[in-house]
Design a protein around this motif. Structure first.
Motif, mmCIF file in Angstrom:
data_model
loop_
_atom_site.group_PDB
_atom_site.id
_atom_site.type_symbol
_atom_site.label_atom_id
_atom_site.label_comp_id
_atom_site.label_asym_id
_atom_site.label_seq_id
_atom_site.Cartn_x
_atom_site.Cartn_y
_atom_site.Cartn_z
ATOM 1 N N ILE A 109 0.859 -1.180 0.000
ATOM 2 C CA ILE A 109 0.000 0.000 0.000
ATOM 3 C C ILE A 109 0.898 1.234 0.000
ATOM 4 C CG2 ILE A 109 -1.833 1.235 1.215
ATOM 5 C CD1 ILE A 109 -2.740 -1.393 2.389
ATOM 6 N N ALA A 110 0.571 2.191 -0.852
ATOM 7 C CA ALA A 110 1.425 3.370 -0.990
ATOM 8 C C ALA A 110 0.587 4.615 -1.231
ATOM 9 C CB ALA A 110 2.418 3.174 -2.141
ATOM 10 N N ILE A 111 1.164 5.771 -0.877
ATOM 11 C CA ILE A 111 0.572 7.039 -1.278
ATOM 12 C C ILE A 111 0.621 7.101 -2.809
ATOM 13 C CG2 ILE A 111 0.712 9.542 -1.111
ATOM 14 C CD1 ILE A 111 0.052 8.184 1.523
ATOM 15 N N LYS A 112 -0.484 7.458 -3.413
ATOM 16 C CA LYS A 112 -0.555 7.478 -4.875
ATOM 17 C C LYS A 112 0.516 8.408 -5.442
ATOM 18 C CE LYS A 112 -3.818 8.156 -8.668
ATOM 19 N NZ LYS A 112 -5.219 8.511 -9.029
ATOM 20 N N PRO A 113 1.350 7.907 -6.360
ATOM 21 C CA PRO A 113 2.414 8.745 -6.927
ATOM 22 C C PRO A 113 1.870 9.732 -7.955
ATOM 23 C CG PRO A 113 2.497 6.543 -7.882
ATOM 24 C CD PRO A 113 1.427 6.514 -6.838
ATOM 25 N N ASP A 114 1.372 10.845 -7.450
ATOM 26 C CA ASP A 114 0.814 11.906 -8.282
ATOM 27 C C ASP A 114 1.655 13.157 -8.069
ATOM 28 O OD1 ASP A 114 -0.794 14.239 -9.025
ATOM 29 O OD2 ASP A 114 -2.446 12.833 -9.280
ATOM 30 N N PRO A 115 2.074 13.839 -9.133
ATOM 31 C CA PRO A 115 2.940 15.025 -8.946
ATOM 32 C C PRO A 115 2.287 16.140 -8.144
ATOM 33 C CG PRO A 115 2.200 14.828 -11.238
ATOM 34 C CD PRO A 115 1.844 13.550 -10.556
ATOM 35 N N ASN A 116 0.945 16.132 -8.046
ATOM 36 C CA ASN A 116 0.257 17.178 -7.283
ATOM 37 C C ASN A 116 0.126 16.840 -5.798
ATOM 38 O OD1 ASN A 116 -0.260 18.819 -9.587
ATOM 39 N ND2 ASN A 116 -1.957 17.473 -10.158
ATOM 40 N N THR A 117 0.521 15.637 -5.398
ATOM 41 C CA THR A 117 0.410 15.241 -3.993
ATOM 42 C C THR A 117 1.475 15.931 -3.148
ATOM 43 O OG1 THR A 117 -0.498 13.082 -4.572
ATOM 44 C CG2 THR A 117 0.464 13.300 -2.388
ATOM 45 N N VAL A 134 -4.458 6.732 -1.671
ATOM 46 C CA VAL A 134 -3.577 5.573 -1.530
ATOM 47 C C VAL A 134 -3.952 4.518 -2.579
ATOM 48 C CG1 VAL A 134 -3.186 5.928 0.931
ATOM 49 C CG2 VAL A 134 -5.074 4.471 0.193
ATOM 50 N N THR A 135 -2.956 3.733 -2.975
ATOM 51 C CA THR A 135 -3.177 2.607 -3.874
ATOM 52 C C THR A 135 -2.926 1.324 -3.088
ATOM 53 O OG1 THR A 135 -0.867 2.641 -4.642
ATOM 54 C CG2 THR A 135 -2.460 3.933 -5.883
ATOM 55 N N ILE A 136 -3.723 0.294 -3.375
ATOM 56 C CA ILE A 136 -3.676 -0.953 -2.613
ATOM 57 C C ILE A 136 -3.437 -2.117 -3.566
ATOM 58 C CG2 ILE A 136 -4.956 -2.489 -1.069
ATOM 59 C CD1 ILE A 136 -6.616 -0.019 -0.233
ATOM 60 N N GLN A 137 -2.332 -2.847 -3.342
ATOM 61 C CA GLN A 137 -2.024 -4.045 -4.118
ATOM 62 C C GLN A 137 -1.838 -5.206 -3.150
ATOM 63 O OE1 GLN A 137 1.499 -2.281 -6.098
ATOM 64 N NE2 GLN A 137 0.474 -2.727 -8.035
ATOM 65 N N THR A 138 -2.490 -6.324 -3.422
ATOM 66 C CA THR A 138 -2.384 -7.476 -2.524
ATOM 67 C C THR A 138 -2.305 -8.762 -3.337
ATOM 68 O OG1 THR A 138 -4.778 -7.792 -2.367
ATOM 69 C CG2 THR A 138 -3.760 -6.313 -0.758
ATOM 70 N N SER A 139 -1.817 -9.779 -2.681
ATOM 71 C CA SER A 139 -1.821 -11.129 -3.245
ATOM 72 C C SER A 139 -2.115 -12.090 -2.102
ATOM 73 C CB SER A 139 -0.470 -11.467 -3.885
ATOM 74 O OG SER A 139 -0.457 -12.792 -4.366
ATOM 75 N N PRO A 161 -11.457 5.517 8.004
ATOM 76 C CA PRO A 161 -10.309 4.607 8.085
ATOM 77 C C PRO A 161 -10.579 3.208 7.566
ATOM 78 C CG PRO A 161 -11.338 4.810 10.230
ATOM 79 C CD PRO A 161 -12.057 5.781 9.324
ATOM 80 N N ASN A 162 -11.853 2.824 7.421
ATOM 81 C CA ASN A 162 -12.185 1.464 7.014
ATOM 82 C C ASN A 162 -12.393 1.393 5.501
ATOM 83 O OD1 ASN A 162 -12.327 0.310 9.738
ATOM 84 N ND2 ASN A 162 -14.110 1.623 9.980
ATOM 85 N N VAL A 163 -11.646 0.495 4.867
ATOM 86 C CA VAL A 163 -11.688 0.344 3.416
ATOM 87 C C VAL A 163 -12.289 -1.018 3.093
ATOM 88 C CG1 VAL A 163 -10.332 0.326 1.295
ATOM 89 C CG2 VAL A 163 -9.641 1.775 3.210
ATOM 90 N N PRO A 164 -13.326 -1.075 2.261
ATOM 91 C CA PRO A 164 -13.957 -2.354 1.935
ATOM 92 C C PRO A 164 -13.024 -3.299 1.191
ATOM 93 C CG PRO A 164 -15.356 -0.496 1.313
ATOM 94 C CD PRO A 164 -14.019 0.066 1.650
ATOM 95 N N ALA A 165 -13.432 -4.553 1.093
ATOM 96 C CA ALA A 165 -12.655 -5.577 0.391
ATOM 97 C C ALA A 165 -12.555 -5.247 -1.099
ATOM 98 C CB ALA A 165 -13.308 -6.944 0.593
ATOM 99 N N ARG A 166 -11.436 -5.657 -1.685
ATOM 100 C CA ARG A 166 -11.184 -5.579 -3.127
ATOM 101 C C ARG A 166 -11.092 -4.158 -3.672
ATOM 102 N NH1 ARG A 166 -11.478 -10.616 -5.296
ATOM 103 N NH2 ARG A 166 -12.505 -12.215 -4.010
ATOM 104 N N VAL A 167 -10.887 -3.186 -2.815
ATOM 105 C CA VAL A 167 -10.692 -1.810 -3.264
ATOM 106 C C VAL A 167 -9.216 -1.605 -3.586
ATOM 107 C CG1 VAL A 167 -10.714 0.612 -2.524
ATOM 108 C CG2 VAL A 167 -12.666 -0.866 -2.040
ATOM 109 N N THR A 168 -8.915 -1.001 -4.722
ATOM 110 C CA THR A 168 -7.525 -0.788 -5.126
ATOM 111 C C THR A 168 -7.082 0.673 -5.020
ATOM 112 O OG1 THR A 168 -8.226 -0.595 -7.445
ATOM 113 C CG2 THR A 168 -7.554 -2.782 -6.671
ATOM 114 N N ASP A 169 -8.043 1.596 -4.955
ATOM 115 C CA ASP A 169 -7.731 3.012 -4.777
ATOM 116 C C ASP A 169 -8.687 3.591 -3.742
ATOM 117 O OD1 ASP A 169 -5.726 3.852 -7.081
ATOM 118 O OD2 ASP A 169 -7.209 2.517 -7.996
#
Length: 299
Positions: A109-117, A134-139, A161-169
């Protein structure tokens, strides 16, 4: 049984290929990923997994990710061979690597790499608010997450603070209350925790954002990973206010009411869109706000 092991090595010569034997168990999932750029190494580690007959059964994709990996389910109980090399066939003292071999889920999980951030925030007590994408990648884990501030800052909270299942952004909203010290300053980090199926947690990384903002520094120090700075400031004049028609009243016999207000901008230089984070009504009434440009409709 869950397991996690690591392999470290170095590609000392150009074109070198290192090989390792992986014991496979029928039906077991293995997740193999490299760590190179995140620990300051230049290696673009390409990995292939082959069976006893030498056929390739899995390999790392070549994409824009900083580090590559794959997962594979063993069809039989046998010895498999993992071959690793640099994608560009380079070698030398700096072309080392670390490989994680595990059947545990991995989470990135990372802060989205956007030049305006922005990597720093100025916050006012009571009315201060901001957001981070934020971007979310899982395996191996597709469940929900809960985000936390580390350390906890009095007066600063995450609204969603709570993010549902299968959310990527996901966009995290932060708000302040009267307990935030206007002289407070320091670094904070975000931690994402699994809400189901275990107690795994991970640091929300800022390295992809760092590399985007400072391309001259392709390997920023890992010690600054996840660090976001904040500073409190004294409460100033508001940027906007919401105006509703005078004399509004709610009548209990009616199941719903529609109230329309206008966002009035109080500073000419304030051009940013306004976001409604939450709304509350009188006891027994719920509020569903909808904002269209500078018109607020509450139902």
């Amino acid at each position: 049984m869950l397991f996690r092991s690591g392999i470290s090595g170095r590609l000392s010569k150009a074109g070198e290929v290192d090989s390792y034997v992986i014991a496979g168990t029928q039906g077991q999932v293995v997740r193999i990923r490299a760590k190179t750029r995140s620990i300051g190494l230049a290696t673009l580690l390409k990995m292939t997994l082959s069976n006893a007959s030498g056929a390739t059964v899995a390999e790392t994709p070549v994409d824009e990710a900083d580090e590559w990996g794959f997962e594979f389910t063993f069809p039989d109980t046998a010895a498999y061979q993992l071959r690793v090399s640099d994608l560009l066939k380079r070698g030398g003292p700096t072309f080392a690597y670390w490989i994680e071999v595990t059947n545990q889920p991995w989470i990135k999980i990372a802060i989205k790499p956007d030049p305006n951030t922005r990597e720093s925030r100025i916050l006012e007590p009571i009315s201060g608010a901001t957001f981070l994408d934020v971007t979310i990648q899982t395996s191996g884990y597709q469940g929900p997450f809960q985000f936390e501030l580390q350390p906890a800052i009095p007066g600063l909270r995450i609204i969603n603070p709570n993010v549902p299942a299968r959310v990527t952004d996901h966009r995290l909203f932060f708000a302040c209350d009267q307990n935030l010290e206007p002289t407070a300053i320091g670094p904070i980090r975000l931690i994402a925790k699994q809400s189901e199926g275990g107690d795994g947690s991970t640091l929300v990384s800022t390295l992809p954002l760092r590399r985007l903002k400072t391309p001259h520094q392709p390997y920023p120090p890992s010690t600054i990973d996840g660090s976001i700075s904040y500073a409190g400031v004294p409460t100033g004049a508001p940027f906007f206010q919401v105006e509703f028609p005078a004399g509004l009243s709610l009548a209990a016999p009616f199941k719903s009411h529609v109230l329309t207000g206008t966002v009035k901008r109080l500073k000419e230089e304030f051009k940013e869109p306004v976001t409604v984070l939450s709304a509350t009504g009188p006891a027994g009434w719920s509020v569903q706000p909808a904002l269209d440009k500078d018109t607020l409709r509450s139902e």
